[in-house]
Design a protein around this motif. Structure first.
Motif, mmCIF file in Angstrom:
data_model
loop_
_atom_site.group_PDB
_atom_site.id
_atom_site.type_symbol
_atom_site.label_atom_id
_atom_site.label_comp_id
_atom_site.label_asym_id
_atom_site.label_seq_id
_atom_site.Cartn_x
_atom_site.Cartn_y
_atom_site.Cartn_z
ATOM 1 N N UNK A 1 0.866 -1.184 0.000
ATOM 2 C CA UNK A 1 0.000 0.000 0.000
ATOM 3 C C UNK A 1 0.898 1.228 0.000
ATOM 4 N N UNK A 2 0.747 2.074 -1.040
ATOM 5 C CA UNK A 2 1.630 3.226 -1.226
ATOM 6 C C UNK A 2 0.800 4.491 -1.439
ATOM 7 N N UNK A 3 1.358 5.633 -1.020
ATOM 8 C CA UNK A 3 0.615 6.889 -1.194
ATOM 9 C C UNK A 3 0.747 7.433 -2.616
ATOM 10 N N UNK A 4 -0.388 7.799 -3.203
ATOM 11 C CA UNK A 4 -0.408 8.433 -4.522
ATOM 12 C C UNK A 4 -1.337 9.641 -4.430
ATOM 13 N N UNK A 5 -0.769 10.812 -4.676
ATOM 14 C CA UNK A 5 -1.537 12.052 -4.627
ATOM 15 C C UNK A 5 -2.310 12.186 -3.312
ATOM 16 N N UNK A 6 -1.605 11.876 -2.219
ATOM 17 C CA UNK A 6 -2.163 12.066 -0.892
ATOM 18 C C UNK A 6 -3.101 10.969 -0.426
ATOM 19 N N UNK A 7 -3.301 9.927 -1.260
ATOM 20 C CA UNK A 7 -4.185 8.842 -0.862
ATOM 21 C C UNK A 7 -3.418 7.521 -0.867
ATOM 22 N N UNK A 8 -3.756 6.642 0.053
ATOM 23 C CA UNK A 8 -3.133 5.328 0.106
ATOM 24 C C UNK A 8 -3.837 4.394 -0.870
ATOM 25 N N UNK A 9 -3.060 3.768 -1.731
ATOM 26 C CA UNK A 9 -3.625 2.882 -2.738
ATOM 27 C C UNK A 9 -2.873 1.551 -2.737
ATOM 28 N N UNK A 10 -3.591 0.433 -2.709
ATOM 29 C CA UNK A 10 -2.917 -0.862 -2.845
ATOM 30 C C UNK A 10 -2.265 -0.996 -4.214
ATOM 31 N N UNK A 11 -1.065 -1.526 -4.233
ATOM 32 C CA UNK A 11 -0.320 -1.763 -5.472
ATOM 33 C C UNK A 11 0.089 -3.231 -5.555
ATOM 34 N N UNK A 12 -0.129 -3.828 -6.703
ATOM 35 C CA UNK A 12 0.407 -5.151 -7.009
ATOM 36 C C UNK A 12 1.522 -4.964 -8.023
ATOM 37 N N UNK A 13 2.751 -5.217 -7.578
ATOM 38 C CA UNK A 13 3.911 -5.069 -8.441
ATOM 39 C C UNK A 13 4.340 -6.450 -8.936
ATOM 40 N N UNK A 14 4.363 -6.636 -10.231
ATOM 41 C CA UNK A 14 4.870 -7.870 -10.817
ATOM 42 C C UNK A 14 6.056 -7.530 -11.704
ATOM 43 N N UNK A 15 7.035 -8.418 -11.721
ATOM 44 C CA UNK A 15 8.221 -8.148 -12.523
ATOM 45 C C UNK A 15 9.188 -9.303 -12.479
ATOM 46 N N UNK A 16 10.424 -9.003 -12.840
ATOM 47 C CA UNK A 16 11.445 -10.042 -12.928
ATOM 48 C C UNK A 16 12.756 -9.513 -12.359
ATOM 49 N N UNK A 17 13.435 -10.379 -11.609
ATOM 50 C CA UNK A 17 14.728 -10.051 -11.019
ATOM 51 C C UNK A 17 15.825 -10.418 -12.010
ATOM 52 N N UNK A 18 16.781 -9.527 -12.166
ATOM 53 C CA UNK A 18 17.938 -9.790 -13.020
ATOM 54 C C UNK A 18 19.179 -9.280 -12.297
ATOM 55 N N UNK A 19 19.807 -10.160 -11.527
ATOM 56 C CA UNK A 19 20.992 -9.776 -10.781
ATOM 57 C C UNK A 19 20.695 -8.737 -9.718
ATOM 58 N N UNK A 20 21.270 -7.542 -9.901
ATOM 59 C CA UNK A 20 21.128 -6.472 -8.915
ATOM 60 C C UNK A 20 20.001 -5.515 -9.237
ATOM 61 N N UNK A 21 19.166 -5.851 -10.201
ATOM 62 C CA UNK A 21 18.036 -5.001 -10.565
ATOM 63 C C UNK A 21 16.777 -5.846 -10.706
ATOM 64 N N UNK A 22 15.644 -5.192 -10.666
ATOM 65 C CA UNK A 22 14.365 -5.815 -10.973
ATOM 66 C C UNK A 22 13.468 -4.761 -11.586
ATOM 67 N N UNK A 23 12.509 -5.197 -12.385
ATOM 68 C CA UNK A 23 11.627 -4.242 -13.060
ATOM 69 C C UNK A 23 10.345 -4.950 -13.472
ATOM 70 N N UNK A 24 9.291 -4.127 -13.649
ATOM 71 C CA UNK A 24 8.027 -4.698 -14.080
ATOM 72 C C UNK A 24 6.939 -3.652 -14.130
ATOM 73 N N UNK A 25 5.708 -4.099 -13.883
ATOM 74 C CA UNK A 25 4.534 -3.239 -13.968
ATOM 75 C C UNK A 25 3.792 -3.279 -12.641
#
Length: 296
Positions: free
Chosen positions: A255-279
């Protein structure tokens, strides 16, 4: 391959652990050749139905390299090569069984795709395997677990018949009735799948495309595939979250704040060594790209 009579001891290897497991019959200690291994063991047949399900739950395909630890009469790697076109390696401490496995592979026409080595399973080189199969007591699985985590790449599938790794829950498991178990009295077999997780324990810096939510630093606490997200600095409204790995694929719920409101976030992605990224997807359906880098 037809079932082998019990008295022939052409069996799947199990570590002897006296009194550690209550089974519906008693085991007799098997004589072992001296090949440098310290484990005394005996063999129990892997039913053909269990062999099939072990390979199916692992999703074995022609590009796979299957290593069977405690390979007994070689039926798992032979089936992987014959049915799916995979390459395979069987490891067993019993040199006589290894010779029988080589003969069986030649008879099945897959000798060019599989090999068998006579050695203690703890000495086997597991690097390069994409699937590892086992039918071993939990005591030996516990000994093997650090080796598996050290030598196998994230995403490698581990399949175990009947037993499991203490304190490491499987990613998938199923049970089914096998008529030939327990001297043909019949009984249930359990096949469980573990997927080696990427190692993500530590501090990360998370950023979102467009800058919302704001960048923040967090710590991932990892217990195999299960994750806890601990934000650093306690930014306003940001509480701990949770996550899960499936190999190098990662999912974080936060749950992260966006424009002053708390919004649940589902982060999906892929780990590659020392980084990760996704949507990241919010509860309102909006999506935003995210990335994270490991920090010291």
């Amino acid at each position: 391959m037809p079932p082998v009579p019990w008295v022939d001891v052409s069996r799947r290897r199990l570590l002897l652990a006296a009194g550690a497991l209550a089974l519906p019959f008693s085991f007799a200690r098997a004589e072992e050749p001296s090949t440098g291994g310290g484990n005394f063991s005996l063999f129990v047949p892997t039913p053909d139905a269990a062999v099939t399900r072990m390979l199916e739950i692992a999703g074995v395909k022609p590009s796979d390299y299957v290593i069977d630890l405690g390979s007994g009469d070689g039926r798992i790697v032979i089936a992987a090569a014959r049915k799916y076109g995979a390459r395979g390696l069987g490891v067993d401490i019993d040199a006589e069984l290894v010779e029988k496995s080589r003969a069986a592979a030649a008879e099945a026409g897959v000798a060019g795709r599989v090999k068998f080595d006579a050695m203690d399973v703890m000495a086997a080189d597991l690097r390069g395997a994409t699937v590892v199969t086992m039918y071993l007591f939990p005591e030996l699985l516990t000994q093997l677990r650090p080796k598996l985590m050290r030598e196998l790449a994230p995403g490698t599938r581990i399949v175990v018949h009947d037993f499991g790794f203490p304190a490491w829950d499987p990613d998938e498991t199923e049970s089914f009735f096998v008529p030939e178990k327990y001297f043909n009295r019949g009984g249930d077999s359990r096949v469980s799948l573990w997927i080696v997780p990427a190692q993500v324990e530590g501090r990360w810096r998370l950023t979102f495309e467009g800058g919302a939510p704001a960048p923040l630093t967090f710590r991932l606490q990892q217990a195999y595939q299960m994750l806890q997200i601990v934000p650093e600095g306690r930014p306003p409204g940001v509480t701990p979250g949770s996550g899960r790995l499936r190999g190098a694929d990662i999912e974080l719920k936060w749950v992260l704040p966006v424009q002053g409101r708390l919004r649940p976030h589902d982060l999906t992605g892929r780990v590659s060594g020392e980084t990760m990224a996704g949507v990241a997807r919010r509860a309102d359906g909006a999506t935003v790209n995210w990335s994270a880098s490991r920090v010291q």
